[in-house]
Design an enzyme around this catalytic site. Structure first.
Site, PDB file in Angstrom:
ATOM      1  N   THR A 193       0.904  -1.145   0.000  1.00 39.12           N
ATOM      2  CA  THR A 193       0.000   0.000   0.000  1.00 39.12           C
ATOM      3  C   THR A 193       0.946   1.198   0.000  1.00 39.12           C
ATOM      4  O   THR A 193       1.543   1.522   1.026  1.00 39.12           O
ATOM      5  CB  THR A 193      -0.937  -0.015   1.221  1.00 39.12           C
ATOM      6  OG1 THR A 193      -1.746  -1.199   1.156  1.00 39.12           O
ATOM      7  CG2 THR A 193      -1.830   1.208   1.241  1.00 39.12           C
ATOM      8  N   PRO A 194       1.123   1.821  -1.166  1.00 38.74           N
ATOM      9  CA  PRO A 194       2.263   2.705  -1.410  1.00 38.74           C
ATOM     10  C   PRO A 194       2.177   4.107  -0.783  1.00 38.74           C
ATOM     11  O   PRO A 194       2.064   5.108  -1.485  1.00 38.74           O
ATOM     12  CB  PRO A 194       2.317   2.775  -2.933  1.00 38.74           C
ATOM     13  CG  PRO A 194       0.889   2.609  -3.346  1.00 38.74           C
ATOM     14  CD  PRO A 194       0.306   1.643  -2.358  1.00 38.74           C
ATOM     15  N   CYS A 195       2.312   4.161   0.515  1.00 39.53           N
ATOM     16  CA  CYS A 195       2.304   5.456   1.198  1.00 39.53           C
ATOM     17  C   CYS A 195       3.504   6.307   0.810  1.00 39.53           C
ATOM     18  O   CYS A 195       3.494   7.523   1.011  1.00 39.53           O
ATOM     19  CB  CYS A 195       2.213   5.268   2.709  1.00 39.53           C
ATOM     20  SG  CYS A 195       3.395   4.113   3.392  1.00 39.53           S
ATOM     21  N   HIS A 196       4.521   5.678   0.210  1.00 36.10           N
ATOM     22  CA  HIS A 196       5.687   6.447  -0.240  1.00 36.10           C
ATOM     23  C   HIS A 196       5.352   7.362  -1.410  1.00 36.10           C
ATOM     24  O   HIS A 196       6.131   8.249  -1.741  1.00 36.10           O
ATOM     25  CB  HIS A 196       6.848   5.500  -0.616  1.00 36.10           C
ATOM     26  CG  HIS A 196       6.532   4.553  -1.722  1.00 36.10           C
ATOM     27  ND1 HIS A 196       5.909   3.332  -1.511  1.00 36.10           N
ATOM     28  CD2 HIS A 196       6.748   4.637  -3.063  1.00 36.10           C
ATOM     29  CE1 HIS A 196       5.773   2.717  -2.662  1.00 36.10           C
ATOM     30  NE2 HIS A 196       6.270   3.487  -3.619  1.00 36.10           N
TER      31      HIS A 196
END
Length: 175
Positions: free
Chosen positions: A139-142
Site C-alpha cells: 500500500t504505497p504510502c511512499h
C-alpha cells in the site's frame, strides 16, 4: 476474559533498501510489512489494529515472498494478486485504497489524496491514516508528498522513499 492473541508469522526478506519484515496470518495473508529497523513500529501498528498479537519468527509465505522479490526486480504489477488484510477504521481503509490507485512512480499531495476520497478538508486525517498504514510498499504510502513537492513523512526514512519512487519510475520506462 480476553481471547487468545492473534498469532502471526514474522518473516524477514532481504531487499535493495534493507531487510523487510512481513507479518502474515495462518492463511498466508499479509497483515503488515515494514523495514527491520522499524520493527517496533510494525509491532505497535499490529497492536493498534488487532489488539494483542503474538509474533512468531518463521518464513514469509511463498506468494508474499515471490511478489516482493518480483516488485523489487521491477515488476510493478507484482502486488496485484497479493492478498492483504488490514485492520483500521473505515476512513483509514478508504485512504489506503486510494493510495493503491496512485500509479507507480507518481506522487500525490496529502490534499490531493483527501480530495480523491471525497473529503478535501481532511488533509490532516489523511496524513494520520497514511502514517498508520501497516503494509508499506504494497500500500504505497511512499507516493504521498508534501504540498510543495517535498519528500516528507515516510516512516522508513526519506532516502528509502526517494529510492522507492526512483525504482518505480525506472521500472515504468523499461521495455
Amino acid at each position: 476474559m480476553k481471547g487468545e492473541p492473534m498469532r502471526l508469522t514474522l518473516g524477514r526478506l532481504d531487499s535493495p533498501i534493507g531487510q523487510v519484515l512481513t507479518a502474515t496470518d495462518a492463511d498466508g495473508r499479509l497483515r503488515a510489512l515494514d523495514f527491520h529497523d522499524y520493527e517496533d513500529r510494525l509491532r505497535r501498528l499490529l497492536i493498534r489494529h488487532y489488539g494483542e498479537v503474538e509474533l512468531v519468527e518463521g518464513e514469509t509465505p511463498e506468494p508474499v515472498r515471490a511478489a516482493l522479490e518480483a516488485w523489487f526486480a521491477g515488476d510493478l504489477r507484482a502486488f496485484d494478486g497479493l492478498t492483504v488484510v488490514t485492520g483500521g477504521t473505515d476512513f483509514q481503509r478508504r485512504v489506503w485504497a486510494a493510495l493503491r490507485e496512485i500509479p507507480a512512480g507518481e506522487t500525490r499531495s496529502y490534499g490531493q489524496l483527501a480530495a480523491a476520497i471525497g473529503q478535501p478538508t481532511a488533509v490532516r486525517a489523511v496524513g494520520l491514516a497514511n502514517g498508520a498504514n501497516p503494509v508499506g510498499i504494497v500500500t504505497p504510502c511512499h507516493r504521498v508528498i508534501g504540498a510543495g513537492g517535498a519528500l516528507t513523512g515516510y516512516a522508513g526514512g526519506v532516502e528509502r522513499k526517494r529510492w522507492l519512487l526512483e525504482h518505480e519510475r525506472a521500472a515504468r520506462t523499461r521495455p
